[in-house]
Motif scaffolding. Structure first.
Motif, PDB file in Angstrom:
ATOM      1  N   PHE A 620       0.829  -1.206   0.000  1.00 30.89           N
ATOM      2  CA  PHE A 620       0.000   0.000   0.000  1.00 30.89           C
ATOM      3  C   PHE A 620       0.863   1.254   0.000  1.00 30.89           C
ATOM      4  CE2 PHE A 620      -2.465   3.211   2.470  1.00 30.89           C
ATOM      5  CZ  PHE A 620      -3.451   3.450   1.521  1.00 30.89           C
ATOM      6  N   ILE A 621       1.896   1.268   0.857  1.00 33.71           N
ATOM      7  CA  ILE A 621       2.788   2.438   0.920  1.00 33.71           C
ATOM      8  C   ILE A 621       3.524   2.608  -0.406  1.00 33.71           C
ATOM      9  CG2 ILE A 621       4.815   3.420   2.068  1.00 33.71           C
ATOM     10  CD1 ILE A 621       3.945   1.843   4.587  1.00 33.71           C
ATOM     11  N   ARG A 623       2.557   1.703  -3.320  1.00 38.91           N
ATOM     12  CA  ARG A 623       1.618   2.155  -4.350  1.00 38.91           C
ATOM     13  C   ARG A 623       1.265   3.634  -4.206  1.00 38.91           C
ATOM     14  NH1 ARG A 623      -1.696  -1.657  -3.542  1.00 38.91           N
ATOM     15  NH2 ARG A 623      -3.242  -0.587  -2.231  1.00 38.91           N
ATOM     16  N   GLU A 624       1.167   4.102  -2.958  1.00 41.54           N
ATOM     17  CA  GLU A 624       0.744   5.484  -2.697  1.00 41.54           C
ATOM     18  C   GLU A 624       1.907   6.430  -2.421  1.00 41.54           C
ATOM     19  OE1 GLU A 624      -2.391   6.517  -2.833  1.00 41.54           O
ATOM     20  OE2 GLU A 624      -3.109   4.506  -3.354  1.00 41.54           O
ATOM     21  N   SER A 625       3.125   5.949  -2.598  1.00 44.69           N
ATOM     22  CA  SER A 625       4.292   6.714  -2.141  1.00 44.69           C
ATOM     23  C   SER A 625       4.496   8.029  -2.883  1.00 44.69           C
ATOM     24  CB  SER A 625       5.552   5.859  -2.269  1.00 44.69           C
ATOM     25  OG  SER A 625       5.741   5.479  -3.618  1.00 44.69           O
ATOM     26  N   GLU A 626       3.995   8.161  -4.098  1.00 47.90           N
ATOM     27  CA  GLU A 626       4.180   9.411  -4.845  1.00 47.90           C
ATOM     28  C   GLU A 626       3.331  10.551  -4.272  1.00 47.90           C
ATOM     29  OE1 GLU A 626       3.770   9.038  -9.021  1.00 47.90           O
ATOM     30  OE2 GLU A 626       5.110   7.311  -9.185  1.00 47.90           O
ATOM     31  N   ASN A 627       2.342  10.205  -3.478  1.00 47.03           N
ATOM     32  CA  ASN A 627       1.463  11.211  -2.868  1.00 47.03           C
ATOM     33  C   ASN A 627       2.221  11.908  -1.731  1.00 47.03           C
ATOM     34  OD1 ASN A 627      -0.563  12.736  -1.735  1.00 47.03           O
ATOM     35  ND2 ASN A 627      -1.848  10.971  -1.157  1.00 47.03           N
ATOM     36  N   PHE A 630       0.702  11.801   1.759  1.00 44.59           N
ATOM     37  CA  PHE A 630       0.478  10.475   2.338  1.00 44.59           C
ATOM     38  C   PHE A 630       1.028  10.420   3.763  1.00 44.59           C
ATOM     39  CE2 PHE A 630       1.800   6.117   3.246  1.00 44.59           C
ATOM     40  CZ  PHE A 630       0.644   5.410   2.934  1.00 44.59           C
ATOM     41  N   ASN A 634      -3.801   7.861   6.206  1.00 46.78           N
ATOM     42  CA  ASN A 634      -4.208   7.078   5.038  1.00 46.78           C
ATOM     43  C   ASN A 634      -4.209   5.582   5.345  1.00 46.78           C
ATOM     44  OD1 ASN A 634      -2.550   9.618   4.047  1.00 46.78           O
ATOM     45  ND2 ASN A 634      -4.065   9.171   2.451  1.00 46.78           N
ATOM     46  N   GLU A 638      -7.408   3.088   5.410  1.00 45.08           N
ATOM     47  CA  GLU A 638      -7.411   1.959   4.466  1.00 45.08           C
ATOM     48  C   GLU A 638      -7.583   0.627   5.195  1.00 45.08           C
ATOM     49  OE1 GLU A 638      -7.025  -0.247   0.880  1.00 45.08           O
ATOM     50  OE2 GLU A 638      -7.361   1.904   1.219  1.00 45.08           O
ATOM     51  N   LYS A 666       9.693   3.848   1.518  1.00 44.40           N
ATOM     52  CA  LYS A 666       9.940   4.874   0.504  1.00 44.40           C
ATOM     53  C   LYS A 666      11.410   4.925   0.100  1.00 44.40           C
ATOM     54  CE  LYS A 666       6.146   8.070   1.620  1.00 44.40           C
ATOM     55  NZ  LYS A 666       5.826   9.459   2.023  1.00 44.40           N
ATOM     56  N   GLY A 690       7.399  10.694  -2.640  1.00 42.14           N
ATOM     57  CA  GLY A 690       6.519  11.435  -1.737  1.00 42.14           C
ATOM     58  C   GLY A 690       7.176  12.383  -0.767  1.00 42.14           C
TER      59      GLY A 690
END
Length: 711
Positions: A620-621, A623-627, A630, A634, A638, A666, A690
C-alpha cells in the motif's frame, strides 16, 4: 605420330573454343562450341567430297567449286565468332544451311528427298538464336522452300508430301525442341542462381573465416599484452611481500606474516593463470619451445603427488596413486607438471567431501604409457564432454559460474599433443570423470619387485566451526563461501565475532538448523546450492536471521535480483574491510533492536498476522508513495485500524515506528529507482517517493544507506 595427334587434338580444341572469353556465360559458351563444332564437321565432310572427286572424278566441277565456297564460308563463320560477331556468325550459318539444302534438292541432287533436311534448319535456329522473330522466320522459310519442290519443280508425284502432313512434320519437332530448350534454359538459370548463391555463401564464409582468424590473432595478442601488463604489478606485489616478510616487524608479528603468506599465495595463483594464457598464445604463434629431457615417470609422479596430499586431506577426499609399471619418457617436466596439475586441481574442485581420486599408470603398448586420472565428482554432461578442451570454454554449472577461467584444460591438451601424446575423457553426470593420457615411451624399466602405491584415506568429518574457545556473549556469524581463503579472510576481518564456516548453501542450512546464528554472510556464486537458493530456502522456512550477500555482479539486474531475495544488504566484490565490518555491525544492531522491541511490546498478547499485515502495508505504501500528503491517516483509513494498534503491530514485526516504517519503504523504493535510472535528478527522485523537500530526503537516504542518493 603420337605428337601429331596431340597437336591436332589441341588445335581442334582451340578452334572449338574460339570466341569464348572469361565473362562468357555458360549458355553462350555452349552455343559457341556447338556452332564451331558444326562448322568443323561440315568442313571435314566437304573436304572428303572434294577428295572423292579428285580420286574418282565422279562429280562435276561446279559441285567441287561449291564445296570450296562452303568451306570458305564456314571458316568465315568461325572467324566471326573468334572476333565476337556472334549473331552474324549464327545468321550466316542458318542462311548457309538454307542455301545448301535448296541447291542440293533442286540443282545438284534433285529427286533424292533432300528437301527433308529443311526440318533441321529451325531446330538449329532455336538452339543458336534466342530471338523469337528469327526462330519463327526460320520455320516459315524452311516450310516455304520445302513446298517449292512440289509447286514449281516436278521431281516427285503430285501431292507426294501432302499439305497437312508436311506442316505437322515441321511443327512437331519445332515445338518439342523449343519446349526442351525452355526447360533447359530454366534449369540452367536455376543452377546459375544456385551457383551464384553458393559462391556468395562461400565468399561470406571465407570473409567470416578470415575475420575469425583476425579476431583469434587479436585475442591472442590482447591476452598476451594484458598478461604482460598484469605481470608487472604482480611482480611488484610479490617483491614487496618478500621485503615485508624479511622485515623485522614481520618476524615478531605472526599475524602480519600470515597475511603476507596469503598475499603471496593468491599472487601465485594469478601468475599461474597469466602464464597459461601466455603459453597458449605462444603455441599459436609457433614460438613455443619445450626443454626435453629423459626422466623416470614414477619419480615424476611421486613429486607431483606429494604437494596435493594436504589439499586432499583438507577437503576430506581420498587420494590414491598406484602402478606396477615404470618407464623412461622424454618430456618437459615443468610443462607436463602444469598440464597434469590442471586435471588434479579440477578433480579436487569438482569432487565433494568424502569422495575419491585415483592416479594410475599402466602400459598401453610397447611404445606408449597410459596415465589414468579418475574421480567420482559431479561429472560432465555428454553434450559438453568434447568441448572441455576448447579455450575459455567452461561447463555450465554452479562451480564454474563461481570461479575458473576455462584455460587450464586447453593448455593441458596443447602440451600433451606437443609432447606427441593424446588425451581423452569419459564422464557421466553424478558419477565422475576419467582422463586418459597416452605418452610415448623411450624404454620400459623392470619393476617386477616393486609396486608403487600411495593412499590418503580421509574419514574425518568436515569442520564448520572455527576451533577456538567460544565466548557465549559473542555474536555468531555464519560465513558461507566455497573459497577457503575468502572464508579465512572474512573471519580475520570479523574478529570479535564467533565465526562458523560452510562451503555451500546446503552445508550452511544444516548448520543454522542446529546452531542459532546472529548473522549470515554468504557468497552468491557457489557449488551445490548457491547463495540465491540458500537465501530463498531460509526465507521459505521463515528463519529470521539478517543476511549480507557478497556478489561479484555489478550490473543493475544483478543488484536488483539480490535485493529481491529479501537480504538485508549486499556488498560488491572487491570490498573494503571497514565496509564489511560496518554493514555486519549495523545489521546485527538492527536485528537486536527489533528483538528488544518485540519483548517490550509483549507480542504474544497481540492478535495479529504480522507477516501478512506488513506485506500489505508495504504494498500500500509503495503504491501510494508518490502522494506527498500520504501519512499514517491514510493507512488507518485503508486498514480500519487505530494509530496505537498500527504502531504496536508495526513495531512488533519490524522494530520500527509507523513513521520510520513508511520512510523505510519509501527509501527502498528510491534506491530501486536510482538503480534503474541513475540520470534522474534529486528533485524528481524525491517527489517520486513522496518527499516534498529534496534536502530532507537526501539526509534520510544518506543516514539509511551511508551515501547521498545523488552527488
Amino acid at each position: 605420330m603420337y605428337t601429331f595427334q596431340l597437336t591436332m587434338k589441341s588445335f581442334l580444341k582451340k578452334i572449338i573454343k574460339s570466341g569464348i572469353e572469361r565473362h562468357t556465360s555458360k549458355s553462350e559458351e555452349k552455343k559457341i562450341k556447338m556452332l564451331n563444332s558444326s562448322c568443323i564437321f561440315w568442313i571435314l565432310f566437304a573436304i572428303f567430297l572434294i577428295a572423292k572427286f579428285i580420286m574418282f572424278k565422279d562429280s562435276p566441277i561446279p559441285i567441287v567449286v561449291y564445296h570450296i565456297i562452303v568451306i570458305l564460308t564456314l571458316v568465315s563463320i568461325i572467324l566471326f565468332q573468334r572476333y565476337r560477331r556472334l549473331m552474324m556468325a549464327r545468321v550466316s550459318f542458318i542462311f548457309l544451311q538454307i542455301i545448301n539444302v535448296f541447291l542440293i534438292s533442286n540443282c545438284f541432287k534433285p529427286g533424292v528427298l533432300a528437301e527433308y533436311f529443311y526440318i533441321l534448319i529451325p531446330l538449329f535456329t532455336i538452339y543458336l538464336i534466342d530471338n523469337k522473330f528469327i526462330q519463327y522466320g526460320s520455320l516459315f522459310f524452311s516450310m516455304l522452300f520445302f513446298y517449292l519442290s512440289g509447286i514449281f519443280f516436278h521431281y516427285y508425284p503430285k501431292n507426294m508430301f501432302g499439305s497437312g502432313a508436311a506442316i505437322g512434320l515441321f511443327l512437331a519437332p519445332f515445338i518439342m525442341i523449343k519446349y526442351l530448350m525452355y526447360l533447359n534454359v530454366t534449369k540452367e538459370r536455376s543452377l546459375e542462381l544456385q551457383k551464384n548463391k553458393a559462391i556468395k555463401d562461400k565468399n561470406t564464409i571465407d570473409r567470416q573465416r578470415l575475420r575469425l582468424e583476425e579476431l583469434n590473432k587479436f585475442q591472442s595478442h590482447f591476452f598476451i599484452n594484458i598478461s604482460h601488463e598484469i605481470r608487472t604489478p604482480l611482480t611488484l606485489i610479490l617483491g614487496e611481500s618478500e621485503i615485508l616478510k624479511d622485515h623485522d616487524i614481520t618476524k615478531y608479528n605472526p599475524e602480519l606474516a600470515n597475511s603476507i603468506n596469503h598475499i603471496k599465495k593468491q599472487s601465485k595463483k594469478i601468475q599461474q593463470i597469466v602464464d597459461d594464457v601466455i603459453d597458449l598464445a605462444k603455441m599459436d604463434s609457433k614460438q613455443y619451445k619445450l626443454s626435453l629431457k629423459e626422466i623416470l615417470l614414477s619419480d615424476f609422479l611421486n613429486k607431483l603427488y606429494i604437494p596435493f596430499e594436504p589439499l586432499f586431506k583438507q577437503q576430506n577426499i581420498s587420494f590414491s596413486y598406484k602402478g606396477n609399471v615404470d618407464c623412461i619418457i622424454k618430456t618437459d617436466t615443468v610443462f607436463l607438471e602444469r598440464a597434469l596439475n590442471n586435471i588434479i586441481s579440477n578433480s579436487l574442485k569438482y569432487t565433494s567431501s568424502g569422495g575419491n581420486f585415483s592416479l594410475l599408470i599402466s602400459a598401453e603398448d610397447a611404445n606408449n604409457i597410459a596415465i589414468f586420472m579418475e574421480d567420482n565428482g559431479i561429472g560432465i554432461p555428454d553434450k559438453e564432454v568434447n568441448k572441455i578442451f576448447e579455450r575459455f570454454y567452461q561447463v555450465d554449472n554452479d562451480m564454474n559460474r563461481s570461479k575458473g577461467s576455462g584455460v587450464g584444460l586447453a593448455f593441458t591438451k596443447e602440451v600433451i599433443e606437443i609432447l606427441g601424446g593424446k588425451i581423452s575423457v569419459t564422464s557421466k553426470v553424478g558419477e565422475g570423470s576419467s582422463f586418459k593420457i597416452i605418452l610415448p615411451v623411450e624404454s620400459y624399466v623392470n619393476t617386477a619387485s616393486k609396486e608403487v602405491r600411495h593412499t590418503i584415506n580421509n574419514n574425518l568429518p568436515h569442520v564448520h566451526v572455527n576451533p577456538k574457545i567460544i565466548d557465549s556473549s559473542m555474536k555468531r556469524i555464519l560465513i558461507v563461501d566455497d573459497h577457503e581463503d575468502m572464508r579465512k579472510y572474512i573471519m580475520s576481518v570479523l574478529q570479535g565475532y564467533d565465526c562458523y564456516e560452510a562451503r555451500s548453501g546446503g552445508e550452511a542450512f544444516d548448520i543454522i538448523k542446529t546452531h542459532k546464528m546472529d548473522m549470515i554472510v554468504t557468497d552468491y556464486m557457489m557449488p551445490e546450492m548457491n547463495g540465491y537458493e540458500f537465501v530463498k530456502k531460509v526465507k521459505e522456512y521463515d528463519i529470521q536471521i539478517p543476511i549480507l550477500m557478497l556478489t561479484a555482479r555489478v550490473d543493475e539486474d544483478g543488484k536488483l535480483e539480490t535485493l529481491r531475495l529479501g537480504v538485508n544488504d549486499y556488498i560488491t566484490k572487491p570490498f573494503s574491510k571497514e565496509e564489511l565490518r560496518i554493514k555486519v555491525s549495523n545489521a546485527i544492531l538492527s536485528s537486536q533492536t527489533k528483538e528488544n522491541s518485540l519483548c517490550r511490546e509483549s507480542i504474544s498478547q497481540i492478535k495479529i498476522d504480522g507477516n501478512n499485515l506488513i506485506d500489505e502495508l508495504q504494498k500500500f505504501i509503495d503504491r501510494e508513495s508518490e502522494n506527498t500528503n500520504f501519512g499514517i491517516e491514510n493507512i488507518v483509513e485503508e486498514f480500519s485500524i487505530s494509530k496505537s494498534s498500527l504502531y504496536r503491530k508495526v513495531k512488533a514485526s519490524t522494530g520500527l515506528s509507523s513513521i520510520d516504517f513508511i520512510n523505510e519503504v519509501k527509501l527502498l523504493k528510491a534506491k530501486k529507482i536510482l538503480m534503474q535510472n541513475d540520470n534522474i535528478s534529486l528533485k524528481e527522485l524525491s517527489y517520486s517517493v513522496g518527499f516534498r523537500q529534496p534536502s530532507y530526503f537526501s539526509t534520510l537516504y544518506k543516514k539509511r544507506f551511508g551515501i547521498k542518493p545523488i552527488n
